[in-house]
Design a protein around this motif. Structure first.
Motif, PDB file in Angstrom:
ATOM      1  N   GLU A 292       4.060   9.194  -7.884  1.00 17.48           N
ATOM      2  CA  GLU A 292       2.421   9.218  -7.704  1.00 17.48           C
ATOM      3  C   GLU A 292       2.165  10.320  -6.561  1.00 17.48           C
ATOM      4  O   GLU A 292       1.354  11.071  -6.694  1.00 17.48           O
ATOM      5  CB  GLU A 292       1.822   7.877  -7.514  1.00 17.48           C
ATOM      6  CG  GLU A 292       0.501   7.745  -7.166  1.00 17.48           C
ATOM      7  CD  GLU A 292      -0.207   6.620  -6.926  1.00 17.48           C
ATOM      8  OE1 GLU A 292      -1.290   6.437  -6.759  1.00 17.48           O
ATOM      9  OE2 GLU A 292       0.671   5.599  -6.638  1.00 17.48           O
ATOM     10  N   ALA A 293       3.155  10.068  -5.529  1.00 20.36           N
ATOM     11  CA  ALA A 293       2.716  10.870  -4.137  1.00 20.36           C
ATOM     12  C   ALA A 293       3.081  12.388  -4.607  1.00 20.36           C
ATOM     13  O   ALA A 293       2.561  13.327  -4.298  1.00 20.36           O
ATOM     14  CB  ALA A 293       3.623  10.761  -3.233  1.00 20.36           C
TER      15      ALA A 293
ATOM     16  N   GLY B 167       1.094  -1.339   0.022  1.00 25.53           N
ATOM     17  CA  GLY B 167       0.293  -0.097  -0.108  1.00 25.53           C
ATOM     18  C   GLY B 167       0.837   1.461  -0.287  1.00 25.53           C
ATOM     19  O   GLY B 167       1.932   1.315  -0.599  1.00 25.53           O
ATOM     20  N   LYS B 168       0.192   2.140   0.701  1.00 23.46           N
ATOM     21  CA  LYS B 168       1.024   3.652   0.542  1.00 23.46           C
ATOM     22  C   LYS B 168       2.030   3.668   1.761  1.00 23.46           C
ATOM     23  O   LYS B 168       1.754   3.949   2.878  1.00 23.46           O
ATOM     24  CB  LYS B 168      -0.278   4.676   0.951  1.00 23.46           C
ATOM     25  CG  LYS B 168      -1.362   4.691   0.019  1.00 23.46           C
ATOM     26  CD  LYS B 168      -2.538   5.572   0.611  1.00 23.46           C
ATOM     27  CE  LYS B 168      -3.539   5.414  -0.477  1.00 23.46           C
ATOM     28  NZ  LYS B 168      -4.896   6.287  -0.187  1.00 23.46           N
TER      29      LYS B 168
ATOM     30  N   ILE C 261       1.231  13.849   1.348  1.00 27.59           N
ATOM     31  CA  ILE C 261       0.359  12.939   0.641  1.00 27.59           C
ATOM     32  C   ILE C 261       1.179  11.581   0.922  1.00 27.59           C
ATOM     33  O   ILE C 261       2.325  11.686   0.975  1.00 27.59           O
ATOM     34  CB  ILE C 261       0.154  13.136  -0.785  1.00 27.59           C
ATOM     35  CG1 ILE C 261      -0.707  14.544  -1.028  1.00 27.59           C
ATOM     36  CG2 ILE C 261      -0.288  12.194  -1.713  1.00 27.59           C
ATOM     37  CD1 ILE C 261      -2.167  14.130  -0.947  1.00 27.59           C
ATOM     38  N   LYS C 262       0.589  10.583   1.077  1.00 21.76           N
ATOM     39  CA  LYS C 262       0.984   9.209   0.979  1.00 21.76           C
ATOM     40  C   LYS C 262       0.593   8.394  -0.296  1.00 21.76           C
ATOM     41  O   LYS C 262      -0.654   8.590  -0.712  1.00 21.76           O
ATOM     42  CB  LYS C 262       0.777   8.270   2.187  1.00 21.76           C
ATOM     43  CG  LYS C 262       1.368   8.598   3.480  1.00 21.76           C
ATOM     44  CD  LYS C 262       1.124   7.726   4.492  1.00 21.76           C
ATOM     45  CE  LYS C 262       2.018   7.499   5.589  1.00 21.76           C
ATOM     46  NZ  LYS C 262       1.794   6.492   6.440  1.00 21.76           N
ATOM     47  N   ALA C 263       1.372   7.815  -0.990  1.00 21.18           N
ATOM     48  CA  ALA C 263       0.976   7.025  -2.222  1.00 21.18           C
ATOM     49  C   ALA C 263       1.964   5.726  -2.276  1.00 21.18           C
ATOM     50  O   ALA C 263       2.798   5.602  -1.516  1.00 21.18           O
ATOM     51  CB  ALA C 263       1.071   7.875  -3.352  1.00 21.18           C
TER      52      ALA C 263
END
Length: 107
Positions: free
Chosen positions: A77-78, A50-51, A70-72
């Motif tokens: 992507e983040a 996951g993130k 942000i977490k990604a």
């Protein structure tokens, strides 16, 4: 405008650094009074799936600091996800300051 990029718990590659600088330098068109942008990239090694990639951005403008995080799943992507968030906050901050200045002039 000064851009500071730091990597926490992983080696910051020149490609990622260049990508972040290119992306965050575009913020100047939304607010010309940006003094400094600080970006921290972090990888959480305790997460199995996951993130696990986190990006925190701090933009210093006269009168304060605007922050977003942000977490990604992937680092790029983040970075792509945090950009519109910080952009909206910069525009909103600029609009608030402009409306306050107009109100002061009317009095």
């Amino acid at each position: 405008m000064n851009i500071t990029i730091s990597g926490k718990d992983f080696k910051l590659s020149p490609a990622i650094k260049q990508y972040v600088e290119g992306k965050m330098s575009k913020l100047e068109k939304f607010n010309h009074h940006i003094q400094r942008i600080g970006i921290e990239l972090d990888v959480d090694h305790n997460v199995a799936k996951g993130k696990k990639n986190r990006v925190e951005v701090w933009v210093t403008v006269p009168g304060g600091t605007i922050q977003a995080g942000i977490k990604a799943e992937h680092m790029r992507e983040a970075i792509d996800l945090v950009y519109p968030v910080i952009e909206r906050r910069l525009v909103k901050d600029k609009e608030i300051r402009r409306s306050k200045a107009i109100r002061r002039r009317q009095h």
